[in-house]
Write a protein that holds these residues in place. Structure first.
Motif, PDB file in Angstrom:
ATOM      1  N   ASN A   1       0.829  -1.207   0.000  1.00 45.46           N
ATOM      2  CA  ASN A   1       0.000   0.000   0.000  1.00 45.46           C
ATOM      3  C   ASN A   1       0.864   1.258   0.000  1.00 45.46           C
ATOM      4  O   ASN A   1       0.524   2.255  -0.651  1.00 45.46           O
ATOM      5  N   ASP A   2       1.969   1.242   0.747  1.00 42.72           N
ATOM      6  CA  ASP A   2       2.887   2.385   0.743  1.00 42.72           C
ATOM      7  C   ASP A   2       3.424   2.633  -0.665  1.00 42.72           C
ATOM      8  O   ASP A   2       3.522   3.783  -1.120  1.00 42.72           O
ATOM      9  N   ILE A   3       3.789   1.552  -1.347  1.00 41.78           N
ATOM     10  CA  ILE A   3       4.347   1.662  -2.698  1.00 41.78           C
ATOM     11  C   ILE A   3       3.317   2.236  -3.661  1.00 41.78           C
ATOM     12  O   ILE A   3       3.614   3.137  -4.454  1.00 41.78           O
ATOM     13  N   ARG A   4       2.077   1.724  -3.589  1.00 41.28           N
ATOM     14  CA  ARG A   4       1.024   2.217  -4.476  1.00 41.28           C
ATOM     15  C   ARG A   4       0.723   3.687  -4.215  1.00 41.28           C
ATOM     16  O   ARG A   4       0.554   4.476  -5.160  1.00 41.28           O
ATOM     17  N   ARG A   5       0.625   4.059  -2.942  1.00 44.97           N
ATOM     18  CA  ARG A   5       0.261   5.432  -2.615  1.00 44.97           C
ATOM     19  C   ARG A   5       1.322   6.432  -3.076  1.00 44.97           C
ATOM     20  O   ARG A   5       1.010   7.520  -3.561  1.00 44.97           O
ATOM     21  N   ALA A   6       2.604   6.055  -2.943  1.00 44.90           N
ATOM     22  CA  ALA A   6       3.675   6.958  -3.358  1.00 44.90           C
ATOM     23  C   ALA A   6       3.873   6.966  -4.868  1.00 44.90           C
ATOM     24  O   ALA A   6       4.521   7.868  -5.406  1.00 44.90           O
ATOM     25  N   GLY A   7       3.341   5.953  -5.560  1.00 48.35           N
ATOM     26  CA  GLY A   7       3.424   5.927  -7.008  1.00 48.35           C
ATOM     27  C   GLY A   7       4.811   5.642  -7.553  1.00 48.35           C
ATOM     28  O   GLY A   7       5.120   6.025  -8.689  1.00 48.35           O
ATOM     29  N   VAL A   8       5.658   4.956  -6.791  1.00 47.02           N
ATOM     30  CA  VAL A   8       7.001   4.654  -7.281  1.00 47.02           C
ATOM     31  C   VAL A   8       6.941   3.497  -8.277  1.00 47.02           C
ATOM     32  O   VAL A   8       6.123   2.589  -8.146  1.00 47.02           O
ATOM     33  N   ASN A   9       7.824   3.544  -9.269  1.00 45.22           N
ATOM     34  CA  ASN A   9       7.780   2.572 -10.363  1.00 45.22           C
ATOM     35  C   ASN A   9       8.810   1.463 -10.238  1.00 45.22           C
ATOM     36  O   ASN A   9       8.826   0.557 -11.077  1.00 45.22           O
TER      37      ASN A   9
ATOM     38  N   LEU B   1      11.848  17.833  -4.253  1.00 42.97           N
ATOM     39  CA  LEU B   1      10.433  17.665  -3.946  1.00 42.97           C
ATOM     40  C   LEU B   1       9.795  16.752  -4.988  1.00 42.97           C
ATOM     41  O   LEU B   1      10.120  16.825  -6.177  1.00 42.97           O
ATOM     42  N   ASP B   2       8.877  15.895  -4.553  1.00 44.75           N
ATOM     43  CA  ASP B   2       8.087  15.095  -5.480  1.00 44.75           C
ATOM     44  C   ASP B   2       6.661  15.019  -4.959  1.00 44.75           C
ATOM     45  O   ASP B   2       6.411  15.205  -3.758  1.00 44.75           O
ATOM     46  N   ALA B   3       5.706  14.738  -5.840  1.00 43.13           N
ATOM     47  CA  ALA B   3       4.298  14.659  -5.438  1.00 43.13           C
ATOM     48  C   ALA B   3       3.524  13.819  -6.436  1.00 43.13           C
ATOM     49  O   ALA B   3       3.932  13.661  -7.599  1.00 43.13           O
ATOM     50  N   ARG B   4       2.394  13.281  -5.961  1.00 39.92           N
ATOM     51  CA  ARG B   4       1.526  12.467  -6.814  1.00 39.92           C
ATOM     52  C   ARG B   4       0.075  12.663  -6.397  1.00 39.92           C
ATOM     53  O   ARG B   4      -0.241  12.651  -5.204  1.00 39.92           O
ATOM     54  N   TYR B   5      -0.793  12.826  -7.394  1.00 35.03           N
ATOM     55  CA  TYR B   5      -2.236  12.885  -7.161  1.00 35.03           C
ATOM     56  C   TYR B   5      -2.867  11.737  -7.934  1.00 35.03           C
ATOM     57  O   TYR B   5      -2.574  11.513  -9.121  1.00 35.03           O
ATOM     58  N   ALA B   6      -3.743  10.958  -7.271  1.00 35.16           N
ATOM     59  CA  ALA B   6      -4.386   9.809  -7.908  1.00 35.16           C
ATOM     60  C   ALA B   6      -5.889   9.862  -7.685  1.00 35.16           C
ATOM     61  O   ALA B   6      -6.363  10.212  -6.596  1.00 35.16           O
ATOM     62  N   LEU B   7      -6.636   9.499  -8.715  1.00 35.64           N
ATOM     63  CA  LEU B   7      -8.095   9.456  -8.674  1.00 35.64           C
ATOM     64  C   LEU B   7      -8.539   8.044  -9.025  1.00 35.64           C
ATOM     65  O   LEU B   7      -8.185   7.516 -10.084  1.00 35.64           O
ATOM     66  N   GLN B   8      -9.337   7.434  -8.143  1.00 35.24           N
ATOM     67  CA  GLN B   8      -9.826   6.066  -8.343  1.00 35.24           C
ATOM     68  C   GLN B   8     -11.253   6.126  -8.877  1.00 35.24           C
ATOM     69  O   GLN B   8     -12.137   6.737  -8.270  1.00 35.24           O
ATOM     70  N   LEU B   9     -11.484   5.498 -10.027  1.00 42.46           N
ATOM     71  CA  LEU B   9     -12.815   5.425 -10.638  1.00 42.46           C
ATOM     72  C   LEU B   9     -13.136   3.963 -10.863  1.00 42.46           C
ATOM     73  O   LEU B   9     -12.764   3.379 -11.887  1.00 42.46           O
TER      74      LEU B   9
ATOM     75  N   THR C   1     -10.937  12.357  -0.160  1.00 43.14           N
ATOM     76  CA  THR C   1     -12.175  11.598  -0.315  1.00 43.14           C
ATOM     77  C   THR C   1     -11.809  10.126  -0.444  1.00 43.14           C
ATOM     78  O   THR C   1     -10.636   9.764  -0.558  1.00 43.14           O
ATOM     79  N   ALA C   2     -12.822   9.281  -0.480  1.00 38.71           N
ATOM     80  CA  ALA C   2     -12.569   7.842  -0.536  1.00 38.71           C
ATOM     81  C   ALA C   2     -11.863   7.424  -1.811  1.00 38.71           C
ATOM     82  O   ALA C   2     -11.177   6.391  -1.829  1.00 38.71           O
ATOM     83  N   ASN C   3     -11.979   8.198  -2.892  1.00 37.47           N
ATOM     84  CA  ASN C   3     -11.383   7.799  -4.159  1.00 37.47           C
ATOM     85  C   ASN C   3     -10.259   8.734  -4.627  1.00 37.47           C
ATOM     86  O   ASN C   3      -9.885   8.728  -5.796  1.00 37.47           O
ATOM     87  N   GLN C   4      -9.731   9.568  -3.728  1.00 32.08           N
ATOM     88  CA  GLN C   4      -8.632  10.459  -4.086  1.00 32.08           C
ATOM     89  C   GLN C   4      -7.488  10.332  -3.077  1.00 32.08           C
ATOM     90  O   GLN C   4      -7.736  10.205  -1.873  1.00 32.08           O
ATOM     91  N   THR C   5      -6.257  10.361  -3.565  1.00 31.78           N
ATOM     92  CA  THR C   5      -5.088  10.359  -2.680  1.00 31.78           C
ATOM     93  C   THR C   5      -4.066  11.363  -3.199  1.00 31.78           C
ATOM     94  O   THR C   5      -3.906  11.547  -4.414  1.00 31.78           O
ATOM     95  N   VAL C   6      -3.400  11.998  -2.258  1.00 35.55           N
ATOM     96  CA  VAL C   6      -2.301  12.914  -2.561  1.00 35.55           C
ATOM     97  C   VAL C   6      -1.114  12.485  -1.715  1.00 35.55           C
ATOM     98  O   VAL C   6      -1.251  12.265  -0.507  1.00 35.55           O
ATOM     99  N   ASP C   7       0.043  12.328  -2.346  1.00 34.47           N
ATOM    100  CA  ASP C   7       1.251  11.945  -1.620  1.00 34.47           C
ATOM    101  C   ASP C   7       2.384  12.864  -2.066  1.00 34.47           C
ATOM    102  O   ASP C   7       2.637  13.008  -3.268  1.00 34.47           O
ATOM    103  N   ALA C   8       3.031  13.522  -1.104  1.00 35.57           N
ATOM    104  CA  ALA C   8       4.115  14.450  -1.416  1.00 35.57           C
ATOM    105  C   ALA C   8       5.299  14.164  -0.513  1.00 35.57           C
ATOM    106  O   ALA C   8       5.137  13.737   0.641  1.00 35.57           O
ATOM    107  N   GLY C   9       6.501  14.396  -1.039  1.00 34.58           N
ATOM    108  CA  GLY C   9       7.696  14.125  -0.256  1.00 34.58           C
ATOM    109  C   GLY C   9       8.801  15.115  -0.555  1.00 34.58           C
ATOM    110  O   GLY C   9       8.837  15.747  -1.613  1.00 34.58           O
ATOM    111  N   ALA C  10       9.702  15.248   0.405  1.00 39.73           N
ATOM    112  CA  ALA C  10      10.878  16.105   0.248  1.00 39.73           C
ATOM    113  C   ALA C  10      12.069  15.389   0.851  1.00 39.73           C
ATOM    114  O   ALA C  10      11.933  14.659   1.843  1.00 39.73           O
TER     115      ALA C  10
END
Length: 664
Positions: free
Chosen positions: A69-77, A612-620, A577-586
């Motif tokens: 879950n940590d990996i998915r939320r941060a969006g690392v490849n 700085l890095d950041a990711r915004y994700a929307l779940q549909l 919200t339940a279908n949105q996540t924002v993850d930012a790091g420095a």
């Protein structure tokens, strides 16, 4: 120059003592302020501190667990990025355009790869040569979790585990039926990443398949990178155990941009002086594994075979060269665990052997070397829960390992070497919860590493290098629960015969040589914090402070090269919200000595920097759309520099990426 540094005198307050003082004041204050009700139930994450699965209560001392879950939320490849961005491990820009940054646990500079050990599903990935462990070939969609255990761990994990151990565990397909996901991403610098993963469970049989295609032109000229990889797993479960097999294959092609001087970097960090250089790396690995329980005894083993083929083409110089390195490694690691009661106390005894055989053939314009190494190790580790009411744990362990090395080069008469070495490791550690939300612990031990084939083949007088030993001490405390937690770890590594490349010219080696250094030391502390700030908000932070220096000899008191004193990583996750996540790091990295600056005479440092890095994700429903950015401030910086204001490998500029994922 500071007199204390010049003479090797000890500062008035050393980092270890300072960290202990901070620990006792901050942690005691927080423990007193916390509600002393029992903590929440343990996490369901399975950890493997003693090379066997266990629950979260058995988490190795000083460890960090990165979940799927940590990996998915941060969006690392890739796995390397997860270790750096989520685990807070410092990494240096790769030299070949790949995402395989040089990871550094504990401040070991350019030799960091040789002072930590990386395992995937119980199989050691480290090579017996001067190269970083390649993690980009592990499909990120197959990763279940990553464990980072800092500090000396040679008893369980063998040579090179002074800085720490990183263990990567792939997922075990468990949900019946067919499941999978498809992922596609595109970004600046012609970056593209396409992945697909499938799993099928039918009764006791489970299979999984993951394929990946990655490519980018990268930030610098002549630094394009392309990779294809595949992972296929098959296993069957039975009462009390499981057996299975995994096959992995990867193909990489890299352009090699080369290094710059400081003046060239400041004028244009994206340029290259080596427009004709390129290389390739192919890896194949097959692993068979098994686990079975017989009463109070658990048995497990891995048998693996790995082949690695590297090609290099340096054609941009007046003396062009072409080289090829073909290596293979076999590993057999059987082990047993006996869990029983001793005088009413739970006891866990683990014993095993590690057998590894490695060979490499070099075919190049400058070398026709044949090299081999075999190692045989036996270890025992015993852990006792002596005070269940306060979760008291006491553990001791020991390891003995034998090494046989052979080397010869048909182009270098008299280069033949044959040597046998042995090394020992031991450890003792204890932990206790004097209060429900406060845990304290301590560790002491000895870890080691031996010189690899590249180091032994380039010494000042052709001598075989001595084994490196480190006497390790660690004290720590952790306070809080899953809502708020603070962990402080103070450490010291006192090293004898540290194996390192010394650029100091001598009569035998006018350009420097690999050598055993005079006594050195790594001392400092690490601070980890995590907190749920409010509904939907979570913050994590990791701070590493390390002082790396010579403690004896002509360089006594001088700083080791390419070791930043401070590295701070902070991440903030928000779920509006339940279908949105924002993850930012420095991440902030302090200044460091240039790679050739052994006598600390270079008038400049590698500058510090922050990214700085950041990711915004929307779940549909089953779809996920995400926008992410790296180095958002577009900082021009570098973390690799092997000469005084020279030998610089620039880091990447700003990059924006857009991705889509479908899961079923």
């Amino acid at each position: 120059m500071n007199s204390a540094v010049a003479t090797g005198a000890k500062p008035a307050i050393r980092p270890l003592a300072l960290a202990c003082a901070i620990s006792m004041s901050i942690l005691a204050a927080q423990a007193g302020a916390q509600d002393l009700a029992p903590s929440s139930a343990p996490s369901t994450v399975v950890v493997t501190g003693a090379r066997f699965p266990g629950d979260a209560a058995s988490t190795p001392i000083g460890s960090t667990v990165i979940t799927q879950n940590d990996i998915r939320r941060a969006g690392v490849n890739d796995v390397n990025a997860a270790i750096r961005k989520i685990g807070g491990v410092f990494g240096r820009q790769s030299l070949d355009g790949s995402p395989d940054f040089g990871l550094d646990l504990g401040g070991f500079g350019t030799n960091s790869a040789q002072n930590m050990v990386i395992f995937v599903d119980g199989v050691r990935l480290n090579e017996n040569e001067l190269s970083n462990t390649v993690l980009s070939t592990i499909p990120i969609d197959t990763v279940d979790h990553i464990e980072i255990t800092r500090g000396g761990n040679s008893v369980l994990f063998g040579e090179g585990a002074t800085g720490g151990v990183i263990q990567i565990f792939t997922r075990r397909a468990q949900q019946p039926g067919l499941h999978g996901s498809v992922f596609a991403e595109g970004g600046q610098f012609h970056e593209h990443d396409v992945r697909a993963a499938l799993s099928q469970v039918t009764g006791p049989i489970a299979a999984d398949l993951s394929v990946m295609r990655q490519g980018t032109q990268n930030y610098r000229a002549n630094s394009a990178f392309d990779q294809d990889s595949m992972s296929l797993g098959l296993q069957t479960r039975f009462e009390g155990g499981r057996v299975g097999i995994r096959v992995e294959s990867a193909r990489q092609d890299s352009r090699l941009p080369g290094s710059l001087t400081l003046a060239e970097f400041e004028a244009d960090p994206r340029r290259t002086k080596t427009p004709l250089d390129f290389g390739a790396l192919n890896t194949d690995r097959i692993t068979a594994f098994g686990e079975v329980r017989a009463g109070d005894v658990d048995l497990a083993a891995e048998l693996s075979h790995r082949e690695r083929n590297a090609r290099s083409n340096y054609l941009s110089t007046d003396y062009p060269s072409v080289g090829a390195y073909d290596s293979r490694q076999d590993q057999l690691s059987p082990r047993a665990r006996w869990r029983t009661q001793v005088a009413g106390m739970g006891n866990e005894l683990v014993g095993g052997i590690d057998l590894i055989r490695w060979k490499r053939k070099t075919t190049s314009d400058y070398s026709l070397a044949d090299a081999s190494q075999s190692s045989k190790a036996v270890y025992l580790h015993d852990a006792l829960r002596f005070d269940p009411a306060h979760d008291g744990r006491l553990a001791i362990g020991a390891r003995h390992e034998l090494f046989d090395k052979d080397y010869s080069d048909a182009l270098s008469p008299g280069s033949a070497q044959s040597t046998a070495q042995s090394q020992n490791a031991w450890e003792a550690q204890a932990s206790l919860k004097p209060l429900p939300l406060l845990e304290v612990y301590g560790k002491a031990g000895q870890s080691y590493r031996v010189a690899n084939v590249d180091e032994n083949s380039y010494t000042a007088n052709g001598a075989i290098l001595k084994g490196q030993t480190s006497h390790d001490v660690e004290l720590g405390a952790s306070v809080g629960d899953e809502a708020r937690k603070l962990t402080l770890r103070a450490f010291r590594h006192k090293l004898d015969n540290e194996i390192f490349f010394d650029p100091t010219p001598t009569a035998y080696a006018p350009f420097g040589a690999n050598t055993n250094l005079d006594p050195t030391e790594r001392e400092g502390f690490e601070l980890d914090g995590e907190a749920r700030l409010a509904a939907g908000w979570r913050a994590t932070a990791h701070l590493q402070h390390v002082v790396a220096r010579f403690t004896d000899g002509p360089n006594a008191g001088r700083e080791m090269v390419l070791v930043p004193k401070n590295v701070l990583t902070v991440r903030l996750a928000w779920q509006p919200t339940a279908n949105q996540t924002v993850d930012a790091g420095a991440q902030f990295v302090d200044h460091q000595r240039y790679g050739s600056d052994f006598d600390n005479s270079c008038p400049a440092h590698v500058p510090g920097y922050a990214t700085l890095d950041a990711r915004y994700a929307l779940q549909l429903n089953r779809w996920e759309l995400a926008l992410s950015g790296l180095n958002l401030a577009d900082r021009h910086y570098f973390s690799n520099a092997f000469g005084c204001q020279d030998g610089i490998y620039p880091s990447d500029g700003r990059q924006m990426k857009l991705s889509v994922r479908y899961a079923f």
